[in-house]
Every structure is written in structure tokens, then in C-alpha cells.
Design a protein around this motif. Structure first.
Motif, mmCIF file in Angstrom:
data_model
loop_
_atom_site.group_PDB
_atom_site.id
_atom_site.type_symbol
_atom_site.label_atom_id
_atom_site.label_comp_id
_atom_site.label_asym_id
_atom_site.label_seq_id
_atom_site.Cartn_x
_atom_site.Cartn_y
_atom_site.Cartn_z
ATOM 1 N N ARG A 71 0.764 -1.259 -0.007
ATOM 2 C CA ARG A 71 -0.129 0.054 -0.108
ATOM 3 C C ARG A 71 0.812 1.259 0.023
ATOM 4 N N GLU A 72 1.983 1.381 0.874
ATOM 5 C CA GLU A 72 2.863 2.453 0.742
ATOM 6 C C GLU A 72 3.330 2.683 -0.683
ATOM 7 N N ALA A 73 4.074 1.548 -0.994
ATOM 8 C CA ALA A 73 4.655 1.812 -2.466
ATOM 9 C C ALA A 73 3.557 2.276 -3.405
ATOM 10 N N PHE A 74 2.506 1.801 -3.333
ATOM 11 C CA PHE A 74 1.473 2.244 -4.399
ATOM 12 C C PHE A 74 0.973 3.547 -4.290
ATOM 13 N N GLY A 75 1.017 4.020 -2.687
ATOM 14 C CA GLY A 75 0.675 5.242 -2.520
ATOM 15 C C GLY A 75 1.713 6.428 -3.125
ATOM 16 N N TRP A 76 2.941 6.124 -2.869
ATOM 17 C CA TRP A 76 4.083 7.123 -3.350
ATOM 18 C C TRP A 76 3.871 7.016 -4.989
ATOM 19 N N ALA A 77 3.764 5.712 -5.600
ATOM 20 C CA ALA A 77 3.575 5.638 -6.948
ATOM 21 C C ALA A 77 2.606 6.504 -7.710
ATOM 22 N N MET A 78 1.242 6.259 -7.014
ATOM 23 C CA MET A 78 0.149 6.985 -7.683
ATOM 24 C C MET A 78 0.201 8.300 -7.529
ATOM 25 N N SER A 79 1.136 8.916 -6.390
ATOM 26 C CA SER A 79 1.087 10.484 -6.256
ATOM 27 C C SER A 79 1.803 10.924 -7.438
ATOM 28 N N ALA A 80 2.465 10.256 -8.246
ATOM 29 C CA ALA A 80 3.229 10.967 -9.511
ATOM 30 C C ALA A 80 1.984 11.639 -10.143
ATOM 31 N N GLN A 81 0.597 11.068 -10.268
ATOM 32 C CA GLN A 81 -0.090 11.866 -10.949
ATOM 33 C C GLN A 81 -0.490 13.506 -10.693
ATOM 34 N N PHE A 82 -0.146 13.651 -9.381
ATOM 35 C CA PHE A 82 -0.358 15.110 -9.136
ATOM 36 C C PHE A 82 0.460 15.908 -9.579
ATOM 37 N N LEU A 83 1.684 15.660 -10.139
ATOM 38 C CA LEU A 83 2.888 16.552 -10.838
ATOM 39 C C LEU A 83 2.096 16.823 -12.116
ATOM 40 N N LEU A 84 1.460 15.976 -13.018
ATOM 41 C CA LEU A 84 0.970 16.010 -14.227
ATOM 42 C C LEU A 84 -0.360 17.215 -14.023
ATOM 43 N N TRP A 85 -1.280 16.737 -12.909
ATOM 44 C CA TRP A 85 -2.307 17.278 -12.954
ATOM 45 C C TRP A 85 -2.077 18.880 -12.496
ATOM 46 N N THR A 86 -1.143 19.392 -11.811
ATOM 47 C CA THR A 86 -0.419 20.558 -11.535
ATOM 48 C C THR A 86 -0.062 21.372 -12.699
ATOM 49 N N ILE A 87 0.826 20.671 -13.468
ATOM 50 C CA ILE A 87 1.083 21.177 -14.758
ATOM 51 C C ILE A 87 -0.243 21.620 -15.833
ATOM 52 N N GLY A 88 -0.938 20.543 -15.780
ATOM 53 C CA GLY A 88 -2.322 20.698 -16.641
ATOM 54 C C GLY A 88 -3.155 21.944 -16.146
ATOM 55 N N ILE A 89 -3.330 21.812 -14.926
ATOM 56 C CA ILE A 89 -4.338 23.049 -14.418
ATOM 57 C C ILE A 89 -3.490 24.478 -14.611
ATOM 58 N N VAL A 90 -2.405 24.491 -14.499
ATOM 59 C CA VAL A 90 -1.889 25.695 -14.659
ATOM 60 C C VAL A 90 -1.774 25.978 -16.167
ATOM 61 N N GLN A 91 -1.478 25.348 -17.089
ATOM 62 C CA GLN A 91 -1.799 25.598 -18.305
ATOM 63 C C GLN A 91 -3.124 25.600 -18.831
ATOM 64 N N VAL A 92 -4.221 24.924 -18.572
ATOM 65 C CA VAL A 92 -5.490 25.162 -18.965
ATOM 66 C C VAL A 92 -5.878 26.678 -18.308
ATOM 67 N N ALA A 93 -5.648 26.950 -16.994
ATOM 68 C CA ALA A 93 -5.977 28.208 -16.448
ATOM 69 C C ALA A 93 -5.348 29.344 -17.427
ATOM 70 N N ARG A 94 -4.147 29.193 -17.615
ATOM 71 C CA ARG A 94 -3.555 30.290 -18.602
ATOM 72 C C ARG A 94 -4.047 30.410 -19.651
ATOM 73 N N TYR A 95 -4.208 29.362 -20.670
ATOM 74 C CA TYR A 95 -4.925 29.470 -21.871
ATOM 75 C C TYR A 95 -6.442 29.880 -21.858
ATOM 76 N N ARG A 96 -7.130 29.498 -20.784
ATOM 77 C CA ARG A 96 -8.514 30.153 -20.540
ATOM 78 C C ARG A 96 -8.653 31.619 -20.320
ATOM 79 N N VAL A 97 -7.563 32.123 -19.647
ATOM 80 C CA VAL A 97 -7.433 33.674 -19.740
ATOM 81 C C VAL A 97 -7.148 34.274 -21.035
ATOM 82 N N ARG A 98 -6.232 33.673 -21.827
ATOM 83 C CA ARG A 98 -5.714 34.213 -22.764
ATOM 84 C C ARG A 98 -6.581 34.356 -23.987
#
Length: 449
Positions: free
Chosen positions: A384-411
């Protein structure tokens, strides 16, 4: 070419045949999902070599998206569909007959290549055959009906493998491929007025200029980042890591784990028409729906991963439902491409957008595998602990995606306002008489949500 006034019988026939070809494509793409153990035995390969089948196929698919889109713009979607299904059929025959690992790898490469042109060709037909207000709905239907092909690659494939063996099982969809090539030849037309509508000849200079022009449009970038950030969680879950995460990481009963995987698919199919209608009648708020979906996915995943001990079944049900919605939300990316690019460049634009989700999926699939191997002793099950850290990798890509979507939404909103302040205010208040489709009036790169 004028916009179709209504949904016609001919449009439904063309779309039905094309969607059938796409369902077959998804079936062939997913056909290895229940044959992993047999494949390992047939080719004498390790688990790492087995996983390479899926990774390589996704990489080929992603890498081919822009060339495939440009080919659709040049030769038309009908010819692209016929060529793609032909390549898939021959590659599937090769995979059915393969006796060595290198031969099987070559077949999967060509399966990925043939697959690359199918979905965007169907989207191009949807844009040509349906009224603008119906395009978002039929785009959603197209994406979600493909999931029937994925579901058919589970229990039916298992029964076929048990009853008729490897070669006959994998040759069966190839026989269907021949049928669909004939149907595409006879029944499908590029537009209501022309059987084939090719574009201008492609030169290296034109290819480069087209890609530059398409990518320069804010709507294309918005579409790419929407598709990059919204679907990868459910794709990673369904293609590889969902079942191990549930069974080994959350101590879920194997049968319950299978039901949760199916639940994500059913939720995706059920919500797709609702999202399509929302986009058609509230296009100004497309990006709001995208950001809301991303926020909910992050919150629910955080709750599952931070829960003390295995998460309760009700929370895993919520997780499956939430990530399932991410699939149809990702289709909004193609709506941005459609309303930001002229028809002659829509194939290339759709190809760029479609790359986003598959690039993100490959990154997360690889990251989860690397992290699990680093945190798990050799020969031990993933915990469970290994999967917890592994699945947390998703949050990096979500953060990048949210920043870019918000950026081009404004633009994109700022560009629309600067071009036509009155039209922007009317559009913001859901006046659908406003011409918000950028592909039909210049400057095509200045207005969008």
C-alpha cells in the motif's frame, strides 16, 4: 462547404460505419489485456517484456498523431480510415501467427500505427456531416462507443482463448477488419457532397508551416492541455495499474476490483452525452467544467491515498466514478481544436490534441512502474505504501495541466474580448447566436473560450 442543417439518415449511416471501425480498432488495441499470461508462455518472455507491448504501442500511437492528422488533411478521412483499418487487419493477422517475440513486437508497432489515424478520421467526419450544435454530442458518443470495443476485449476474448486458442482468437478481429474495409469503401463519404475531399499536396515546407500555424492558435494549445490533464488517470487505471492497485495496494477482493474497473467505464459512457450537451449549450464554460473535473480527481485521489489503512469500498467507488468522468471531459479538447482551426487543418489540430492524453499516460505508467520497483524488494508484492507514493506521481501532471488550462483560459477569453467586446458579453451570457466558431471567420486564432 455549408454547415448541415440537420442530422440526416445518410449522416448516421456514415457515422455508424466509421464508429464501428473505431470500436473494432479499440478491440484490437485492447485485445492483449486478458492474454498476458498466454503471451508470456507463447513467446517465452518476462513480465517486463510483456509490458513493453503496451508501452510501445502507446508510444507509436502518440508519435504518429501529428503525421496522421496531416495525412487526413491531405487525403481525406475516408481514405485514411480505409488505410488504417487495412494496416490494423494485416498487423493483427501477423500477431495471430507470430511465434517469436520480435515478430510479435513488429506486429504491435503496426497495430499502433494503423490505430493512429482512426479516431481523428471519425472526428473529421463528424465535423463534416453534423450541424454545429450536434457536433459536441456526437463527438462524445464516438469516444464512448469505442469503450464497447474495450469491454468486448475482456470476457469474449477470454472465452475465445479458452475455446479456440491463440491463433483463431486473434485472427477473428482481422476477419472483421476485412468487412469494415468493404463497408468504408461502399458507404462512407468525406462530406455530404463529395465522396473524397483531399487537401492540397503536402511538402516538407507546408508540413512545418501547418504545424506552426495550428500550434500558434490558443485554442489548439488549450485543447492539448485539456486532453493532457483530464483522461490519463482512468487510462492508467484501465490499461495497467488499476487492478494491481486495488488488489495489492487496497486489499480489495479481485472480483470487486474487476467491478470497479467496469464501473469507471460505465460512468464514462453514461456521463458522455450530458457533457456533450453541456458543451453545445454552455460553450463559454467548457474550461470551467475541465477545471472542476481536475479538482475533483485530485481531491478524491488524495483522500484514497491519505486514508489510514485501505480505503473503504464506498470511497473506491467514488474514485472509479470520478476518474471515469475524466474520459468524456477530455473530449472537450477536440471541441477547442474544432472551433479554433479551419476544416483544412482540423486533422493536424486533432492530432496535436490527441497526443496530450497519451503522452501523459505513458509518463504516468512509466513513473508508477519505476517508483514501485524502487520501493519494493525483489520478488515481493507491491504494498500500500509503495502504491501510495507511485500513484502520487499523477499530482505533478495534474498541477502542470491546471496551470496551463488556466493560463490559456485567460488568454483565449482576453483575445475574444479584445476582438469583439459586445459579442464576448453576449456569448458569456449564453447567447448562442454569437459566432463563437473561430474556424469560419478570421482571425481564427483570436477568439475562443
Amino acid at each position: 462547404m455549408s454547415e448541415p442543417a440537420k442530422v440526416t439518415r445518410s449522416a448516421l449511416i456514415v457515422w455508424g460505419v466509421a464508429v464501428g471501425a473505431y470500436m473494432l480498432t479499440v478491440f484490437i488495441r485492447s485485445s492483449l489485456s486478458v492474454a498476458g499470461l498466454l503471451a508470456a508462455d507463447r513467446f517465452g518472455i518476462t513480465a517486463a517484456q510483456l509490458s513493453f507491448f503496451t508501452t510501445l504501442q502507446l508510444l507509436v500511437y502518440a508519435a504518429m498523431q501529428v503525421p496522421a492528422g496531416l495525412a487526413i488533411d491531405r487525403f481525406g478521412p475516408r481514405r485514411a480510415l480505409i488505410a488504417g483499418i487495412t494496416v490494423l487487419t494485416l498487423a493483427q493477422v501477423g500477431f495471430a501467427l507470430a511465434l517469436t517475440y520480435p515478430a510479435a513486437i513488429i506486429a504491435r508497432v503496426f497495430i499502433g500505427g494503423g490505430d493512429a489515424v482512426i479516431f481523428t478520421s471519425v472526428l473529421r467526419l463528424v465535423s463534416s456531416w453534423f450541424p454545429m450544435m450536434r457536433i459536441p454530442l456526437f463527438t462524445q458518443f464516438t469516444g464512448q462507443l469505442g469503450q464497447i470495443g474495450a469491454m468486448a476485449a475482456t470476457v469474449p476474448m477470454t472465452l475465445l482463448l479458452r475455446d479456440v486458442g491463440w491463433t483463431a482468437t486473434f485472427a477473428t478481429p482481422a476477419a472483421l477488419g476485412v468487412v469494415f474495409v468493404l463497408l468504408l469503401l461502399v458507404l462512407v463519404r468525406d462530406t455530404p457532397t463529395r465522396r473524397t475531399q483531399p487537401g492540397p499536396p503536402i511538402s516538407r515546407r507546408r508540413v512545418v508551416s501547418t504545424i506552426v500555424e495550428v500550434w500558434a492558435r490558443s485554442g489548439t494549445k488549450m485543447g492539448f492541455w485539456v486532453h493532457f490533464s483530464t483522461p490519463f488517470s482512468v487510462m492508467v487505471f484501465a490499461l495497467l495499474w488499476g487492478y494491481p492497485f486495488l488488489v495489492q495496494g487496497q486489499a480489495t477482493d479481485p472480483i470487486a476490483a474487476g467491478v470497479l474497473l467496469l464501473l469507471a467505464t460505465f460512468v464514462s459512457m453514461l456521463t458522455a452525452p450530458l457533457i456533450g450537451q453541456f458543451v453545445a449549450y454552455r460553450p463559454f464554460h467548457r474550461s470551467t467544467l475541465v477545471l472542476a473535473s481536475l479538482a475533483v480527481q485530485m481531491v478524491v485521489w488524495a483522500a484514497v491515498l491519505l486514508w489510514p489503512g485501505p480505503a473503504p469500498l464506498w470511497l473506491l467507488v467514488v474514485l472509479a466514478a470520478v476518474i471515469g468522468v475524466g474520459g468524456p471531459v477530455s473530449m472537450i479538447g477536440f471541441d477547442y481544436a474544432r472551433t479554433s482551426n479551419p476544416p483544412a487543418q482540423l486533422g493536424g489540430a486533432n492530432g496535436i490534441v490527441n497526443q496530450g492524453g497519451f503522452i501523459a499516460t505513458v509518463l504516468v505508467v512509466s513513473a508508477v512502474g519505476v517508483i514501485l520497483d524502487r520501493l519494493t524488494p525483489p520478488g515481493q508484492p507491491y504494498g500500500r505504501e509503495a502504491f501510495g507514493w507511485a500513484m502520487s506521481a499523477q499530482f505533478l501532471l495534474w498541477t502542470i495541466g491546471i496551470v496551463q488550462v488556466a493560463r490559456y483560459r485567460v488568454r483565449t477569453r482576453r483575445e475574444f474580448h479584445d476582438l469583439d467586446a459586445d459579442g464576448y458579453e453576449r456569448f458569456r451570457h449564453h447567447d448562442l447566436s454569437v459566432d463563437w466558431n473561430l474556424s469560419v471567420r478570421p482571425p481564427i486564432d483570436r477568439r475562443d473560450d
